[in-house]
Enzyme design. Structure first.
Site, PDB file in Angstrom:
ATOM      1  CG  MET A 186      -2.093   4.594   3.243  1.00  0.00           C
ATOM      2  SD  MET A 186      -2.566   3.365   4.480  1.00  0.00           S
ATOM      3  CE  MET A 186      -2.982   4.424   5.875  1.00  0.00           C
ATOM      4  CB  ILE A 207      -0.961  -0.032   1.223  1.00  0.00           C
ATOM      5  CG1 ILE A 207      -2.136   0.915   1.035  1.00  0.00           C
ATOM      6  CG2 ILE A 207      -0.207   0.208   2.527  1.00  0.00           C
ATOM      7  CD1 ILE A 207      -3.290   0.649   2.007  1.00  0.00           C
ATOM      8  CB  CYS A 208       1.865   3.891  -1.801  1.00  0.00           C
ATOM      9  SG  CYS A 208       0.963   3.991  -3.360  1.00  0.00           S
ATOM     10  NE  ARG A 209      -2.660  11.018   0.309  1.00  0.00           N
ATOM     11  CZ  ARG A 209      -3.978  11.011   0.177  1.00  0.00           C
ATOM     12  NH1 ARG A 209      -4.634   9.892  -0.006  1.00  0.00           N
ATOM     13  NH2 ARG A 209      -4.657  12.144   0.210  1.00  0.00           N
TER      14      ARG A 209
END
Length: 108
Positions: free
Chosen positions: A86, A58-60
């Site tokens: 996120m 996961i990232c932004r």
């Protein structure tokens, strides 16, 4: 090989979540229990990853995790990109996050 993508609601309970955002993003707010490995450090931090498990990256918003998953799968790991990152986890689905500070956690 096309990368596998999953929604935040498809992540199995207790799954290994790898957060590839930068330090300031992690400190502001992250998933409790996730492993923090910034994207640029991924090749040198394989020892920090649960290599025998499926990894949910996961990232932004999904861009950096897409690149991380491509690298991991090309190197023989089972990794899945978390669609929407996120933003989807916390903002769209209201799933809980924690911070490394005394401030209210938020997605930076």
């Amino acid at each position: 090989m096309d990368e596998e993508s999953v929604s935040v609601n498809e992540i199995p309970e207790g799954a290994a979540i790898i957060d590839v955002r930068e330090d300031d993003e992690w400190e502001a707010g992250h998933i409790d229990g996730a492993v923090h490995v910034p994207l640029g450090e991924l090749p040198t931090r394989l020892d920090d990853l649960p290599l025998d498990d499926d990894m949910y990256v996961i990232c932004r918003t999904g861009g950096r995790s897409h690149r991380a998953v491509a690298w991991l799968t090309n190197n023989g790991f089972d990794a899945y990109n978390v669609t929407g990152g996120m933003g989807s986890w916390n903002l769209d689905n209201g799933k809980p996050i924690v911070s490394e500070t005394d401030d209210e956690p938020w997605v930076k």
